[in-house]
Design an enzyme around this catalytic site. Sequence first.
Site: not given
Length: 329
Positions: A155, A183
Site C-alpha cells: 500500500d 491492510h
Amino acid sequence: LPFPRTIMSGQIAYSLLYSIAKGDVFGKDQPIILVLLDITPMLPVLDGVVMELQDCALPLLREVIPTDKVEVGFKDLDAAILVGSMPRKEGVERKDLLKANVAIFKTQGEALEKYAKKTVKVLVVGNPANTNCLIASKSAPSIPKENFSCLTRLDHNRARSQVAMRVGVPSDCVKNVIIWGNHSSTQYPDVHHAIVNNHGKEMSAFDAVNDESWLKGDFITTVQQRGAAVIKARKLSSAMSAAKAICDHMRDIWFGTPDGEWVSMGIYSTGNSYGVPNDLMYSFPVMIKNKTWKVVDGLAINDFSRGKMDGTAAELVDERDTALTFLGA
C-alpha cells in the site's frame, strides 16, 4: 551462517523466491537456506519450484527444503514470511473467513514458538494480514511482539507511485508517505508529511501535486481499492508487486531505513503515541535501525486524518474481538 527462511508457496511466493535467493533481500554475501512450507496436496508443485530454483544456479542458495511438516518448516528460522492464508471466496461470510484464518495462524504461531529462534523476524502477508499477525504473535508468547509485523508496504509503494505519477517524477523522488491502520479498504494513505523532490526542488506532496481534492479523494480510494482493481484486470491477485513489497519490507528490517525516511509497517500498537487502541497490529510510519523499528512520533494529525485513522482502528478492533472468540475455541 546460512539463514533459513520459510515461505509459503503460491503465486506471491513464486514471484518472491528468486529475489530472495539471489541476494536482493538479505545481502549479496549472505548464503541462504530456503524452507518452503505448504499443504500436502501442493508438494508435487513445490518439487517443480525446487527444480527451477536449482536451475537458476544461484551461488547464495545453499539448500532448498520443501515440506508439509511444521516441525521442519519452522525449525531454527531467522526469518519467516507467512504468505498463505484462506482467501475470501464468494458467499463466504467474513466471520467464517476469520475463523478459518485464526486456526491457520494459531498453528503457525505455535510452531514458531516451539521450533523457531526467539530472534526470528516474522512477516505476515496472508489476509486479513493485521489480525492474522496478531493471532500468530499471541500464539508465540515467548517471541517478542516487536518481532512480528504485517505487510502494508505494498500500500505504501502504491501511494508513493500514485503521487510520483501525478507529479511526473520517478517514485524515488517521493518519500515519507504513510499507511495508517488495516491492510484493507479502510486503510488511510496519508501524504500530509510526504516530501517530493520536484525536478530538484524539495516540497510537500500537497504543494507538488497542487490538487487537494484529488489527494483527499481519488488518491485515497485508488490506493485503498488497488488490490481489487488488479484482481478485476488480471483475474488474479497482486503477485509481482506484493513480492516486491515483501522484499522491501524485509530488506529494511535487515539493513535499516535511510536517514530521514520512514516506511509503513503493521506493528503491535500497544504504547503508541497516536491514540490508536492497544493490542492491535496497526500500520504506522516507522524508522528501522539494528533490526529494530521505532514509530515516528510527533507528527501533527489534523481532524481529517484523525477521522480516517479512527475508522480503520475501529475495523481492526472489531476483527480482533471476533478473532479472539475463536482463538480460545
